[in-house]
Design an enzyme around this catalytic site. Structure first.
Site, PDB file in Angstrom:
ATOM      1  N   GLU A 229       0.841  -1.206   0.000  1.00  0.00           N
ATOM      2  CA  GLU A 229       0.000   0.000   0.000  1.00  0.00           C
ATOM      3  C   GLU A 229       0.876   1.256   0.000  1.00  0.00           C
ATOM      4  O   GLU A 229       0.506   2.287  -0.554  1.00  0.00           O
ATOM      5  CB  GLU A 229      -0.941   0.014   1.216  1.00  0.00           C
ATOM      6  CG  GLU A 229      -1.886  -1.172   1.318  1.00  0.00           C
ATOM      7  CD  GLU A 229      -3.075  -1.129   0.357  1.00  0.00           C
ATOM      8  OE1 GLU A 229      -3.099  -0.287  -0.557  1.00  0.00           O
ATOM      9  OE2 GLU A 229      -3.981  -1.966   0.529  1.00  0.00           O
TER      10      GLU A 229
ATOM     11  N   LYS B  97      -2.448   9.568   1.403  1.00  0.00           N
ATOM     12  CA  LYS B  97      -3.815   9.123   1.693  1.00  0.00           C
ATOM     13  C   LYS B  97      -4.640  10.293   2.240  1.00  0.00           C
ATOM     14  O   LYS B  97      -5.776  10.535   1.802  1.00  0.00           O
ATOM     15  CB  LYS B  97      -3.782   7.960   2.702  1.00  0.00           C
ATOM     16  CG  LYS B  97      -5.141   7.526   3.220  1.00  0.00           C
ATOM     17  CD  LYS B  97      -5.722   6.368   2.466  1.00  0.00           C
ATOM     18  CE  LYS B  97      -7.170   6.103   2.820  1.00  0.00           C
ATOM     19  NZ  LYS B  97      -7.444   4.757   3.304  1.00  0.00           N
TER      20      LYS B  97
ATOM     21  N   ASN C  71      -7.544   2.820  -5.472  1.00  0.00           N
ATOM     22  CA  ASN C  71      -7.800   1.431  -5.868  1.00  0.00           C
ATOM     23  C   ASN C  71      -6.783   0.914  -6.882  1.00  0.00           C
ATOM     24  O   ASN C  71      -6.966  -0.149  -7.475  1.00  0.00           O
ATOM     25  CB  ASN C  71      -9.210   1.280  -6.440  1.00  0.00           C
ATOM     26  CG  ASN C  71     -10.248   1.547  -5.384  1.00  0.00           C
ATOM     27  OD1 ASN C  71     -10.064   1.183  -4.219  1.00  0.00           O
ATOM     28  ND2 ASN C  71     -11.335   2.210  -5.766  1.00  0.00           N
TER      29      ASN C  71
HETATM   30  N1  LIG Z   1     -10.840   1.218   5.993  1.00  0.00           N
HETATM   31  C1  LIG Z   1      -9.970   1.281   5.020  1.00  0.00           C
HETATM   32  O1  LIG Z   1      -9.785   2.318   4.392  1.00  0.00           O
HETATM   33  C2  LIG Z   1      -9.185   0.058   4.698  1.00  0.00           C
HETATM   34  C3  LIG Z   1      -8.098   0.144   3.811  1.00  0.00           C
HETATM   35  C4  LIG Z   1      -7.354  -0.998   3.578  1.00  0.00           C
HETATM   36  C5  LIG Z   1      -7.686  -2.185   4.210  1.00  0.00           C
HETATM   37  N2  LIG Z   1      -8.748  -2.239   5.050  1.00  0.00           N
HETATM   38  C6  LIG Z   1      -9.101  -3.492   5.754  1.00  0.00           C
HETATM   39  O2  LIG Z   1      -8.013  -3.843   6.588  1.00  0.00           O
HETATM   40  C7  LIG Z   1      -8.023  -5.256   6.775  1.00  0.00           C
HETATM   41  C8  LIG Z   1      -6.618  -5.767   6.574  1.00  0.00           C
HETATM   42  O3  LIG Z   1      -5.768  -5.149   7.517  1.00  0.00           O
HETATM   43  P1  LIG Z   1      -4.519  -5.893   8.139  1.00  0.00           P
HETATM   44  O4  LIG Z   1      -3.693  -6.451   7.058  1.00  0.00           O
HETATM   45  O5  LIG Z   1      -3.902  -4.972   9.116  1.00  0.00           O
HETATM   46  O6  LIG Z   1      -5.214  -7.166   8.814  1.00  0.00           O
HETATM   47  P2  LIG Z   1      -5.407  -7.677  10.304  1.00  0.00           P
HETATM   48  O7  LIG Z   1      -5.933  -6.627  11.174  1.00  0.00           O
HETATM   49  O8  LIG Z   1      -6.188  -8.923  10.191  1.00  0.00           O
HETATM   50  O9  LIG Z   1      -3.896  -7.994  10.762  1.00  0.00           O
HETATM   51  C9  LIG Z   1      -3.146  -8.996  10.094  1.00  0.00           C
HETATM   52  C10 LIG Z   1      -2.596 -10.020  11.104  1.00  0.00           C
HETATM   53  O10 LIG Z   1      -1.570  -9.416  11.878  1.00  0.00           O
HETATM   54  C11 LIG Z   1      -1.840  -9.601  13.262  1.00  0.00           C
HETATM   55  N3  LIG Z   1      -1.238  -8.469  13.950  1.00  0.00           N
HETATM   56  C12 LIG Z   1      -1.697  -7.204  13.977  1.00  0.00           C
HETATM   57  N4  LIG Z   1      -0.812  -6.409  14.591  1.00  0.00           N
HETATM   58  C13 LIG Z   1       0.204  -7.197  14.986  1.00  0.00           C
HETATM   59  C14 LIG Z   1       1.427  -6.947  15.655  1.00  0.00           C
HETATM   60  N5  LIG Z   1       1.804  -5.722  15.991  1.00  0.00           N
HETATM   61  N6  LIG Z   1       2.238  -7.993  15.912  1.00  0.00           N
HETATM   62  C15 LIG Z   1       1.901  -9.252  15.515  1.00  0.00           C
HETATM   63  N7  LIG Z   1       0.769  -9.534  14.849  1.00  0.00           N
HETATM   64  C16 LIG Z   1      -0.068  -8.513  14.589  1.00  0.00           C
HETATM   65  C17 LIG Z   1      -3.329  -9.729  13.353  1.00  0.00           C
HETATM   66  O11 LIG Z   1      -3.729 -10.374  14.529  1.00  0.00           O
HETATM   67  C18 LIG Z   1      -3.637 -10.528  12.090  1.00  0.00           C
HETATM   68  O12 LIG Z   1      -3.378 -11.886  12.328  1.00  0.00           O
HETATM   69  C19 LIG Z   1      -9.030  -5.816   5.809  1.00  0.00           C
HETATM   70  O13 LIG Z   1     -10.196  -6.140   6.525  1.00  0.00           O
HETATM   71  C20 LIG Z   1      -9.297  -4.669   4.855  1.00  0.00           C
HETATM   72  O14 LIG Z   1     -10.599  -4.706   4.316  1.00  0.00           O
HETATM   73  C21 LIG Z   1      -9.488  -1.137   5.305  1.00  0.00           C
HETATM   74 ZN   LIG Z   2      -5.746  -1.977  -0.195  1.00  0.00          ZN
END
Ligand SMILES: NC(=O)c1ccc[n+]([C@@H]2O[C@H](COP(=O)([O-])OP(=O)(O)OC[C@H]3O[C@@H](n4cnc5c(N)ncnc54)[C@H](O)[C@@H]3O)[C@@H](O)[C@H]2O)c1
Ligand SMILES: [Zn+2]
Length: 362
Positions: A184, A226, A244
């Site tokens: 990203e 962003k 996107n």
């Molecule tokens: N709202 C928005 O604008 C927006 C933009 C992009 C993505 N998203 C959403 O974000 C989500 C993906 O985010 P993500 O990749 O952070 O996923 P997530 O929150 O599921 O985290 C990924 C993994 O990392 C673990 N984790 C988190 N912090 C940690 C840390 N400090 N140390 C060890 N493990 C840790 C979590 O428990 C999980 O297993 C999706 O649901 C997506 O739709 C939203």
């Molecule tokens: Zn994305």
């Protein structure tokens, strides 16, 4: 510490980026927490054991702090877990002057943000991101949950009152999550910050390089992109769609893989390379695909991942994307760094390129 201000029509809020910020959360969040009755920290089963106590200890002198923990993983961004969160809000006695803190990655940020947007028609919330990907999700105010029939179908716009990004929390993040979030950052650099793009190209050649000291500056630059886009277009009627980039094919691949094998960022990285190929093919640009592919591959991205799927099925999925309009395929393409644009693309051109990749022809 790096700081930036996100300025939207509905709210202006600070983003703090730096080491040890969880310990300073009482100071940094004092303006937000002033006059608040209670705080509920929402976190997942990976992040809560690591960081929730630090937040609680820091904030408890200011107000009563409750904790609700849910299972880690995207499957928790569900109606069922949302109901559990509502129950936790009620049990904790939150009122309209309470605040929800989202301590975790994008899954927690989206779910906790949606809970804050809807509990008692909307209460305050603060993002405390702990993944690199959350540089994207913690800013901009998009909140929501998934429905069994599709991702992010239920949601609301609700801006946080502050974002507290303690980069120390990233030390426990698995490498694949670093790569997921870094995609990203590359995306933000491609669509709106050539300076960031050239710094990333020279300074980051491997997953280990993503963890360098310069990360905080990179995060500030990336989150500024962003924030600028959100400021211009809070509700995604125009330029916000550029965010996107890489996502049209990326989402289709995530869906085709059952949201299991590929992380979001891996799919987006492959999607960005595909967007460059498509843009060259349609003669909008002259991307050096071999060069871009070599960089993405060195960073650990599966750039050819689309070739594992049936091209026609990927195209069908893209047509059903909630962002597709009436079955038309709209792609974010770029003629060069900082030159993104929306293009309607013919199905047969996409199929052609996907088939070529499947044959190993490009
Ligand atoms: N709202 C928005 O604008 C927006 C933009 C992009 C993505 N998203 C959403 O974000 C989500 C993906 O985010 P993500 O990749 O952070 O996923 P997530 O929150 O599921 O985290 C990924 C993994 O990392 C673990 N984790 C988190 N912090 C940690 C840390 N400090 N140390 C060890 N493990 C840790 C979590 O428990 C999980 O297993 C999706 O649901 C997506 O739709 C939203
Ligand atoms: Zn994305």
């Amino acid at each position: 510490m790096e700081k930036l201000i996100v300025d939207t029509s509905s709210r202006e809020y600070p983003v703090y980026i730096g080491e040890g910020l969880l310990h300073q959360s009482a100071d940094l969040l004092a303006p937000v927490l002033e006059g608040k009755t209670k705080a509920l920290v929402i976190s997942d089963s990976n992040t809560a054991p690591l960081y929730a106590e630090t937040v609680r200890t820091a904030l408890e002198p200011l107000l009563p702090v409750h904790l609700h923990t849910l299972p880690a993983g995207e499957q928790s961004k569900s109606l069922e877990e949302y109901e559990q969160v509502m129950t936790a809000c009620i049990h904790a006695g939150l009122d309209r002057h309470s605040v929800i803190l989202a301590l975790g990655g994008g899954m927690i940020g989206d779910l906790a943000g949606f809970a804050a947007a809807t509990y008692m028609r909307g209460i305050s919330f603060v993002q405390v991101p702990t993944t690199l990907l959350a540089q994207d999700s913690s800013v901009g105010g998009k909140t929501g949950i998934n429905h069994p029939l599709g991702k992010n179908l239920i949601g609301a716009f609700h801006q946080p009152e502050a974002v507290l990004y303690d980069t120390d929390t990233l030390s426990s993040l698995p490498d694949k999550e670093w790569r997921s979030g870094f995609a990203e950052m590359i995306k933000h650099a491609f669509i709106k910050d050539s300076n960031l793009l050239s710094r990333l190209r020279t300074e980051v050649q491997s997953t280990e390089d993503m963890k360098k000291e310069s990360l905080k500056q990179f995060l500030r630059q990336s989150m500024t992109v962003k924030a600028d886009i959100v400021k211009e277009d809070e509700r995604e009627t125009g330029v916000r769609a550029f965010l996107n980039y890489g996502h049209t094919l990326g989402h289709a691949m995530e869906k085709a893989s059952g949201y299991n094998n590929l992380t979001h960022g891996e799919a987006v990285a492959a999607g960005m390379i595909f967007a460059m190929k498509l843009s060259n093919y349609l003669q909008y640009s002259n991307w050096d695909i071999a060069y871009e592919t070599a960089w993405f591959t060195a960073l650990g991205y599966p750039v050819e991942a689309a070739s594992a799927f049936e091209p026609a099925a990927l195209v069908e999925t893209m047509k059903n994307d909630k962002k597709a309009r009436a079955g038309e395929l709209t792609f974010v393409l770029a003629s060069a760094p900082e030159r993104p644009f929306l293009a309607k693309v013919k199905e047969r051109d996409i199929l052609h390129l996907l088939l070529e990749m499947k044959k190993g022809g490009s």
